[in-house]
Scaffold this motif. Structure first.
Motif, PDB file in Angstrom:
ATOM      1  N   UNK A  30       0.828  -1.208   0.000  1.00 10.94           N
ATOM      2  CA  UNK A  30       0.000   0.000   0.000  1.00 10.94           C
ATOM      3  C   UNK A  30       0.861   1.255   0.000  1.00 10.94           C
ATOM      4  N   UNK A  31       2.090   1.172   0.546  1.00 11.19           N
ATOM      5  CA  UNK A  31       2.976   2.337   0.582  1.00 11.19           C
ATOM      6  C   UNK A  31       3.562   2.659  -0.788  1.00 11.19           C
ATOM      7  N   UNK A  32       3.537   1.685  -1.712  1.00 11.16           N
ATOM      8  CA  UNK A  32       4.055   1.935  -3.053  1.00 11.16           C
ATOM      9  C   UNK A  32       2.950   2.029  -4.105  1.00 11.16           C
ATOM     10  N   UNK A  33       1.732   1.637  -3.740  1.00 12.24           N
ATOM     11  CA  UNK A  33       0.619   1.625  -4.684  1.00 12.24           C
ATOM     12  C   UNK A  33       0.275   2.999  -5.260  1.00 12.24           C
ATOM     13  N   UNK A  34       0.465   4.126  -4.520  1.00 11.86           N
ATOM     14  CA  UNK A  34       0.147   5.433  -5.103  1.00 11.86           C
ATOM     15  C   UNK A  34       0.906   5.748  -6.390  1.00 11.86           C
ATOM     16  N   UNK A  35       2.020   5.078  -6.613  1.00 11.81           N
ATOM     17  CA  UNK A  35       2.801   5.340  -7.824  1.00 11.81           C
ATOM     18  C   UNK A  35       2.029   4.947  -9.073  1.00 11.81           C
ATOM     19  N   UNK A  64       4.466  10.250  -2.846  1.00  8.91           N
ATOM     20  CA  UNK A  64       4.820  10.976  -4.059  1.00  8.91           C
ATOM     21  C   UNK A  64       3.835  12.126  -4.237  1.00  8.91           C
ATOM     22  N   UNK A  65       4.276  13.211  -4.874  1.00 10.78           N
ATOM     23  CA  UNK A  65       3.372  14.356  -4.979  1.00 10.78           C
ATOM     24  C   UNK A  65       2.309  14.166  -6.049  1.00 10.78           C
ATOM     25  N   UNK A  66       2.365  13.044  -6.755  1.00 10.65           N
ATOM     26  CA  UNK A  66       1.297  12.722  -7.710  1.00 10.65           C
ATOM     27  C   UNK A  66       0.406  11.608  -7.165  1.00 10.65           C
ATOM     28  N   UNK A  67       0.493  11.328  -5.851  1.00 13.02           N
ATOM     29  CA  UNK A  67      -0.240  10.215  -5.259  1.00 13.02           C
ATOM     30  C   UNK A  67      -1.659  10.536  -4.844  1.00 13.02           C
ATOM     31  N   UNK A  68      -2.082  11.782  -5.039  1.00 11.15           N
ATOM     32  CA  UNK A  68      -3.440  12.170  -4.656  1.00 11.15           C
ATOM     33  C   UNK A  68      -3.568  13.675  -4.605  1.00 11.15           C
ATOM     34  N   UNK A  69      -4.781  14.150  -4.329  1.00  9.90           N
ATOM     35  CA  UNK A  69      -5.037  15.582  -4.333  1.00  9.90           C
ATOM     36  C   UNK A  69      -4.220  16.356  -3.318  1.00  9.90           C
ATOM     37  N   UNK A  70      -4.049  15.805  -2.097  1.00  5.32           N
ATOM     38  CA  UNK A  70      -3.334  16.524  -1.048  1.00  5.32           C
ATOM     39  C   UNK A  70      -1.863  16.776  -1.386  1.00  5.32           C
ATOM     40  N   UNK A  71      -1.081  15.750  -1.768  1.00  5.38           N
ATOM     41  CA  UNK A  71       0.323  16.029  -2.094  1.00  5.38           C
ATOM     42  C   UNK A  71       0.483  16.900  -3.342  1.00  5.38           C
ATOM     43  N   UNK A  72      -0.433  16.780  -4.305  1.00  3.75           N
ATOM     44  CA  UNK A  72      -0.391  17.660  -5.479  1.00  3.75           C
ATOM     45  C   UNK A  72      -0.527  19.109  -5.039  1.00  3.75           C
ATOM     46  N   UNK A  73      -1.483  19.341  -4.164  1.00 10.69           N
ATOM     47  CA  UNK A  73      -1.718  20.673  -3.632  1.00 10.69           C
ATOM     48  C   UNK A  73      -0.501  21.174  -2.867  1.00 10.69           C
ATOM     49  N   UNK A  74       0.073  20.307  -2.033  1.00 10.04           N
ATOM     50  CA  UNK A  74       1.234  20.689  -1.232  1.00 10.04           C
ATOM     51  C   UNK A  74       2.424  21.060  -2.117  1.00 10.04           C
TER      52      UNK A  74
END
Length: 470
Positions: free
Chosen positions: A137-142, A192-202
């Motif tokens: 699950x820690x690598x799935x956002x990629x 990763x900053x492409x892993x969802x809305x929050x890191x993209x925003x950050x």
């Protein structure tokens, strides 16, 4: 009875609203004396926004429009264009693009490939799943940049595996797996900053406030190690905690014969469209890794991908998909951006930071100041339901601390990101934690115990990272 409940609901909202007005009026003659009239009105608008976000007396979209209208009515901006400036942020459209791409990945069967992989692992027994699921699950956002999509994909699989191993409903195995796909899944979004809305925003805020312009790999190197360490500590705690609260669970019965009741899906050859989508998606990731954002904007590759997936022969993204997008959240983020930018531009964030830092002695060490700021971020985070809104409002305030106490901007920025993204004491603090709690598999005691421990560990890890790593 229903009418009485509605009346009580409205009375509570009215009382809360008038309480905010009373606090603001008293504050103008007491603790807001160092603020200009414009800054006082901006703080009053912030209080109103927090109330509307938390209590939700009106729909989210209407709340967003009201905040923009108040900026104009209170003369906090000179034009409609200035009020709408938050909607010019590339982060809004980056989130939109990745949401559409994530929809396309699920549509071609990426979720089925992931499920098939987990089912193969499950043949090794429940211990293999217990050990490998957090790592997975820690690598799935990629490869699947949507925490909610990951949760919805894995939830039925967890139920199947629980049945496959012959465990009863709400077993130790099922509770643990639900924590992983719910709460840990939300933390994993930050990897990763492409892993969802929050890191993209950050990542966009880092650029907007001239903190840093870091790339895809740089982000992983900054956030990954401390987040992995913190997550490992929490995972070990959750497993031991659940084992102690369920001492009579079937997990402890070594003599139990586990029937193979799960029907395995037949191995299917993935269609040609699947390979087009997955290969183009990987090309986009490689492009982010190897190219300089100054020459190829971060938003450009996903924009091209959305157009590609809309082509007649592919037809994964059409008008219906775009209409079904969460436009309420789009309006919420846009208005939040406008409010955050307003606080930074008219000096409200800076003055508020000076007032708040005054409670900490200037003679204390940098370590004590970082701890104080971390606690302050944690307390402010409780005011917000949506982590993205919390990020937009809290970020400019904390960035103002840098000049006051001499801490590098980058340290404070990642401290804010880690703490805000890691808080999930209440189910409403994160979408996937809420979805997991709604299943009823985790009870209140388990939710709050895990949530409090997880939030504190992530905060402490972030403090150590700010002092020794970032």
């Amino acid at each position: 009875m229903r009418v009485l409940r509605l009346q009580k609901h409205f009375i509570i909202h009215y009382l809360m609203f008038f309480a905010l007005i009373f606090i603001f009026i008293i504050g103008r003659s007491t603790f807001l004396l160092n603020f200009t009239l414009e800054q006082q009105l901006t703080l009053g608008l912030l209080l109103l926004a927090v109330y509307l976000w938390v209590a939700a007396p009106i729909p989210t979209g209407s709340t967003s429009i009201l905040l923009l209208a108040c900026m104009l009515l209170l003369n906090l901006v000179d034009s409609v264009e200035e009020a709408m400036v938050g909607f010019l942020s590339p982060a809004l459209y980056f989130i939109l693009m990745l949401s559409l791409i994530s929809h396309s990945l699920v549509k071609v069967g990426v979720d089925r490939v992931i499920a098939r992989f987990l089912l193969k692992i499950s043949k090794g027994g429940p211990k293999i799943v217990i050990a490998s699921l957090p790592i997975f699950i820690l690598f799935l956002p990629i490869i699947l940049p949507s925490a909610i999509a990951r949760f919805k994909m894995l939830l039925p699989l967890v139920a199947k595996l629980n049945h496959y191993y012959g465990y009863p409903e709400k077993s130790l195995f099922e509770k643990y797996c639900l924590y992983v796909i719910g709460m840990l899944n939300q933390n994993a979004t930050m990897i990763i900053f492409t892993g969802g809305g929050f890191p993209i925003l950050a990542s966009q805020l880092l650029r907007d406030y001239n903190v840093a312009n870091i790339g895809w790999l740089d982000w992983i190197l900054q956030i990954g190690p401390p987040l992995w360490i913190g997550s490992l500590i929490v995972v070990l705690f959750v497993w031991q905690f659940l084992k102690r609260t369920l001492p009579d669970d079937e997990w402890f019965n070594d003599q139990k014969q586990l029937p193979l009741v799960h029907d395995q899906e037949r191995e299917k050859t993935m269609p040609f469209l699947f390979w087009i989508v997955i290969s183009s998606f990987l090309v986009m990731i490689v492009t982010w890794i190897v190219t300089d954002q100054r020459y190829i904007p971060l938003l450009l590759p996903p924009m091209i991908l959305v157009v590609l997936y809309s082509m007649p022969k592919i037809n994964l993204i059409n008008n219906r998909v775009i209409r079904d997008y969460d436009w309420e959240n789009f309006l919420l983020l846009g208005s939040s951006f406008s409010l955050g930018m307003l606080m930074a531009e008219n000096g409200t964030a800076s003055v508020l930071a000076k007032e708040l830092i005054s409670v900490v002695s200037p003679d204390v060490s940098i370590v004590v100041k970082i701890i104080a700021i971390a606690v302050f971020i944690l307390l402010l985070r409780f005011l917000f339901v949506v982590p993205s809104s919390a990020m937009i409002v809290i970020f400019p305030i904390v960035m103002s601390y840098s000049e006051l106490i001499g801490i590098p901007l980058e340290k404070l920025a990642f401290l804010v990101i880690m703490i805000i993204g890691g808080v999930m004491v209440l189910p409403i603090h994160s979408p996937t934690a809420f979805l997991a709690y709604e299943t009823g598999i985790l009870n209140k005691r388990e939710q709050y115990t895990i949530g409090i421990f997880s939030s504190l560990v992530i905060m402490i890890t972030a403090i150590f990272a700010a002092i020794y790593y970032w």
